[in-house]
Design a protein around this motif. Sequence first.
Motif, short mmCIF file in Angstrom:
data_model
loop_
_atom_site.label_atom_id
_atom_site.label_comp_id
_atom_site.label_asym_id
_atom_site.label_seq_id
_atom_site.Cartn_x
_atom_site.Cartn_y
_atom_site.Cartn_z
N UNK A 1 0.86 -1.18 0.00
CA UNK A 1 0.00 0.00 0.00
C UNK A 1 0.89 1.24 0.00
N UNK A 2 0.62 2.16 -0.91
CA UNK A 2 1.49 3.32 -1.01
C UNK A 2 0.77 4.47 -1.71
N UNK A 3 1.41 5.62 -1.74
CA UNK A 3 0.87 6.78 -2.43
C UNK A 3 1.33 6.78 -3.89
N UNK B 1 5.09 5.70 -8.28
CA UNK B 1 5.57 6.17 -9.58
C UNK B 1 7.08 6.37 -9.61
N UNK B 2 7.65 6.92 -8.54
CA UNK B 2 9.04 7.36 -8.59
C UNK B 2 10.01 6.57 -7.72
N UNK B 3 9.53 5.90 -6.67
CA UNK B 3 10.43 5.25 -5.72
C UNK B 3 10.44 3.73 -5.86
N UNK B 4 9.27 3.14 -6.06
CA UNK B 4 9.15 1.69 -5.98
C UNK B 4 9.58 0.90 -7.22
N UNK C 1 11.80 13.43 -5.82
CA UNK C 1 11.80 12.19 -6.58
C UNK C 1 11.17 12.36 -7.96
N UNK C 2 10.28 13.35 -8.09
CA UNK C 2 9.52 13.53 -9.32
C UNK C 2 10.32 14.23 -10.41
#
Length: 314
Positions: free
Chosen positions: A98-100, A105-108, A246-247
């Motif tokens: 579960x994440x934002x 989009x940028x970290x996982x 990160x974006x």
Amino acid sequence: MNLHQFRFVQEAVRRNLNLTEAAKALHTSQPGVSKAIIELEEELGVEIFARHGKRLKRVTEPGQHVLKSIELIMREVGNLKRIGEQFSAEDSGTLSIATTHTQARYVLPVPVAKLREAYPKVNVSLHQGSPDQVARMVIDEIAEIGIATESLSDYPELVTLPCYEWQHVLVLPLNHPLAKKERINLEDLAAEPIITYHPSFTGRTRIDKAFAAHKLTPRMALEAIDSDVIKTYVRLGLGIGIVAEMAVRDDGSNGDLAVRPLGALFGQNVARVAFKRSAYLRNFVFKFAELLSDRLDRNLIAKAMTGHVNDYEM
């Protein structure tokens, strides 16, 4: 008494004592749920719920104690299932995260790809939502691990650990006057229409607090949960953007935008990883956490799950 009765009681509470909604969630009938709860109350010799006619009105005092015991029982039932899965198929299964949007989009992507390389039989299920929704999905065992910046540490049902730090950055067209300014302050930002995150996402509370501390009222032209949306509207000239660093990492897609760090104005944010307290974690869950951050390792997480580690030990 049986596990079905325990599930019915739990779901009734989750659905604000609405038995019709509880029955829908459990794919059964409302009379069946009501009957099972009454039978459990008769066996225990206490009322779990106070009623008005056939409607549940509130959880009674003995009911509160019953609910705590049910939660412990159901948690251990879940752990038993995971233990069975662990030893019957150690290198396969599903990792639910579960994440934002920003994290997804940028970290996982890189950690997920590395996990799949290490455990090719493990499927990954991503659930996106607000930080509060991320916390609730971990608590409700929809996900085994949660990653977000806001809110996670506010829930006593969760064990959370700092994962990494990040700052906000300013994004604006290359020809914007602020792009040529050497040092940008809060007054400069407040004078422009701002495009940034919705108040419950991606460190927005830190932005609001910084402006408030300086008695400034910024002009929020547009709020979004998606960094790419924010950058799109900046490109259209609707305002200057404030996004997570990160974006705008160098992937070749941000060459038309000027980027300025804002850590000196808004401070550092901490992304946190969360697990449900006392949950049994499978090997690939530990592995994924280790891939998220070099701060995290299996021993540290295991200690945290038993309440024997604090943030400062990282």
